[in-house]
Design a protein around this motif. Structure first.
Motif, PDB file in Angstrom:
ATOM      1  N   ASP A 104      20.119  58.216  64.932  1.00 28.75           N
ATOM      2  CA  ASP A 104      19.011  57.503  64.286  1.00 28.75           C
ATOM      3  C   ASP A 104      18.760  56.176  65.002  1.00 28.75           C
ATOM      4  O   ASP A 104      17.609  55.810  65.280  1.00 28.75           O
ATOM      5  CB  ASP A 104      19.335  57.271  62.814  1.00 28.75           C
ATOM      6  N   HIS A 105      19.825  55.467  65.325  1.00 27.60           N
ATOM      7  CA  HIS A 105      19.702  54.188  66.038  1.00 27.60           C
ATOM      8  C   HIS A 105      19.036  54.377  67.400  1.00 27.60           C
ATOM      9  O   HIS A 105      18.243  53.534  67.836  1.00 27.60           O
ATOM     10  CB  HIS A 105      21.090  53.568  66.208  1.00 27.60           C
ATOM     11  N   LEU A 106      19.337  55.493  68.055  1.00 26.68           N
ATOM     12  CA  LEU A 106      18.790  55.763  69.385  1.00 26.68           C
ATOM     13  C   LEU A 106      17.375  56.333  69.340  1.00 26.68           C
ATOM     14  O   LEU A 106      16.720  56.448  70.380  1.00 26.68           O
ATOM     15  CB  LEU A 106      19.687  56.762  70.123  1.00 26.68           C
ATOM     16  N   GLY A 107      16.924  56.729  68.151  1.00 25.43           N
ATOM     17  CA  GLY A 107      15.632  57.399  68.053  1.00 25.43           C
ATOM     18  C   GLY A 107      15.688  58.854  68.468  1.00 25.43           C
ATOM     19  O   GLY A 107      14.651  59.465  68.752  1.00 25.43           O
ATOM     20  N   GLU A 108      16.890  59.420  68.477  1.00 25.19           N
ATOM     21  CA  GLU A 108      17.064  60.843  68.813  1.00 25.19           C
ATOM     22  C   GLU A 108      16.890  61.648  67.525  1.00 25.19           C
ATOM     23  O   GLU A 108      17.849  62.056  66.867  1.00 25.19           O
ATOM     24  CB  GLU A 108      18.441  61.082  69.433  1.00 25.19           C
ATOM     25  N   GLU A 109      15.631  61.887  67.179  1.00 24.68           N
ATOM     26  CA  GLU A 109      15.322  62.435  65.858  1.00 24.68           C
ATOM     27  C   GLU A 109      15.871  63.840  65.656  1.00 24.68           C
ATOM     28  O   GLU A 109      16.390  64.166  64.583  1.00 24.68           O
ATOM     29  CB  GLU A 109      13.809  62.419  65.646  1.00 24.68           C
ATOM     30  N   PHE A 110      15.756  64.686  66.659  1.00 26.87           N
ATOM     31  CA  PHE A 110      16.250  66.057  66.523  1.00 26.87           C
ATOM     32  C   PHE A 110      17.746  66.055  66.227  1.00 26.87           C
ATOM     33  O   PHE A 110      18.223  66.779  65.341  1.00 26.87           O
ATOM     34  CB  PHE A 110      15.970  66.857  67.795  1.00 26.87           C
ATOM     35  N   LEU A 111      18.484  65.229  66.955  1.00 29.23           N
ATOM     36  CA  LEU A 111      19.932  65.178  66.771  1.00 29.23           C
ATOM     37  C   LEU A 111      20.303  64.550  65.434  1.00 29.23           C
ATOM     38  O   LEU A 111      21.303  64.937  64.817  1.00 29.23           O
ATOM     39  CB  LEU A 111      20.581  64.416  67.924  1.00 29.23           C
ATOM     40  N   ALA A 112      19.506  63.591  64.972  1.00 27.26           N
ATOM     41  CA  ALA A 112      19.771  62.987  63.665  1.00 27.26           C
ATOM     42  C   ALA A 112      19.651  64.030  62.559  1.00 27.26           C
ATOM     43  O   ALA A 112      20.504  64.106  61.660  1.00 27.26           O
ATOM     44  CB  ALA A 112      18.807  61.831  63.414  1.00 27.26           C
ATOM     45  N   VAL A 113      18.612  64.850  62.623  1.00 27.06           N
ATOM     46  CA  VAL A 113      18.446  65.896  61.610  1.00 27.06           C
ATOM     47  C   VAL A 113      19.557  66.932  61.739  1.00 27.06           C
ATOM     48  O   VAL A 113      20.104  67.407  60.734  1.00 27.06           O
ATOM     49  CB  VAL A 113      17.062  66.558  61.723  1.00 27.06           C
ATOM     50  N   ASP A 114      19.918  67.273  62.959  1.00 27.64           N
ATOM     51  CA  ASP A 114      21.011  68.220  63.186  1.00 27.64           C
ATOM     52  C   ASP A 114      22.294  67.708  62.532  1.00 27.64           C
ATOM     53  O   ASP A 114      23.017  68.452  61.857  1.00 27.64           O
ATOM     54  CB  ASP A 114      21.213  68.418  64.689  1.00 27.64           C
ATOM     55  N   ALA A 115      22.591  66.429  62.719  1.00 30.99           N
ATOM     56  CA  ALA A 115      23.813  65.860  62.149  1.00 30.99           C
ATOM     57  C   ALA A 115      23.782  65.892  60.621  1.00 30.99           C
ATOM     58  O   ALA A 115      24.786  66.230  59.972  1.00 30.99           O
ATOM     59  CB  ALA A 115      24.004  64.430  62.649  1.00 30.99           C
ATOM     60  N   LEU A 116      22.643  65.557  60.028  1.00 29.13           N
ATOM     61  CA  LEU A 116      22.521  65.612  58.568  1.00 29.13           C
ATOM     62  C   LEU A 116      22.658  67.046  58.064  1.00 29.13           C
ATOM     63  O   LEU A 116      23.292  67.302  57.027  1.00 29.13           O
ATOM     64  CB  LEU A 116      21.182  65.018  58.130  1.00 29.13           C
ATOM     65  N   HIS A 117      22.075  67.975  58.798  1.00 30.61           N
ATOM     66  CA  HIS A 117      22.188  69.398  58.449  1.00 30.61           C
ATOM     67  C   HIS A 117      23.649  69.849  58.499  1.00 30.61           C
ATOM     68  O   HIS A 117      24.114  70.596  57.628  1.00 30.61           O
ATOM     69  CB  HIS A 117      21.298  70.192  59.418  1.00 30.61           C
TER      70      HIS A 117
END
Length: 200
Positions: A104-117
């Motif tokens: 999230d801090h990096l703006g890597e949105e796909f990876l942020a959602v992946d991590a939450l998933h």
């Protein structure tokens, strides 16, 4: 850095061995820079984990230099997936939390959602909360590939609610999954969404 579409072309989750071979070949391709090759190596580790080769995968991930931030996120994600798949979900949770915060801090949105998933999977007691957080996050992004997470997330939440006996709420989620699948999903996602509605 790699875009998700590049990885999509290399991955077939129903054939992790074949995916591993393609990812290894890509990771050895000098057309990619060092950071991209490191990202590809994390996916080699993921493919190995899907084949149950947890120790090999862990050793590979441990050898990757995580100094580049996006590579670091991917290492956290894949180490977490290995722990979760090998029966150590409680140890995976803090890695997914770190991955979510950093991406999230990096703006890597796909990876942020992946991590939450992945948090919704590993932290089963709070699965609904994590999935709703992922849905909220994914609904705000513009990238269509990241928004495709909405299909899987609504579907996953539907099954969480279904398993808890909350069938009316589950049907709402399955219908939302179908709507998103028709808009931005793959044919396979569309098929799974329709199957879920028939099952509920």
């Amino acid at each position: 850095m790699l875009n998700q579409e590049t990885l999509d072309r290399l991955w077939n989750f129903e054939d992790p061995a074949g995916s591993e071979a393609r990812l290894r070949a890509a990771a050895a391709d000098p057309a990619y820079d060092a950071d991209a090759r490191a990202e590809l190596q994390t996916q080699v580790g993921r493919a190995m984990g899907l084949q149950g080769r947890y120790e090999e995968a862990d050793a590979l991930l441990a050898a990757i230099d995580p100094d580049e931030p996006t590579v670091g996120v991917r290492v956290l994600l894949e180490r977490g997936r290995l722990l979760n798949s090998s029966g150590h979900a409680e140890m995976a949770v803090p890695l997914f939390e770190q991955a979510a915060e950093l991406s999230d801090h990096l703006g890597e949105e796909f990876l942020a959602v992946d991590a939450l998933h992945m948090l919704a999977i590993a932290d089963a007691a709070h699965s609904e909360t994590w999935t709703r957080s992922a849905l909220e996050y994914a609904s705000t992004v513009r990238d269509s590939r990241t928004r495709r997470w909405l299909v899987a997330l609504h579907n996953n939440l539907g099954w969480t609610l279904h398993d808890a006996g909350r069938c009316t709420e589950a049907m709402v989620e399955f219908q939302l999954a179908e709507q998103w699948a028709e808009r931005i999903g793959t044919p396979r996602q569309q098929e799974l969404a329709r199957e879920a509605i028939r099952t509920c």
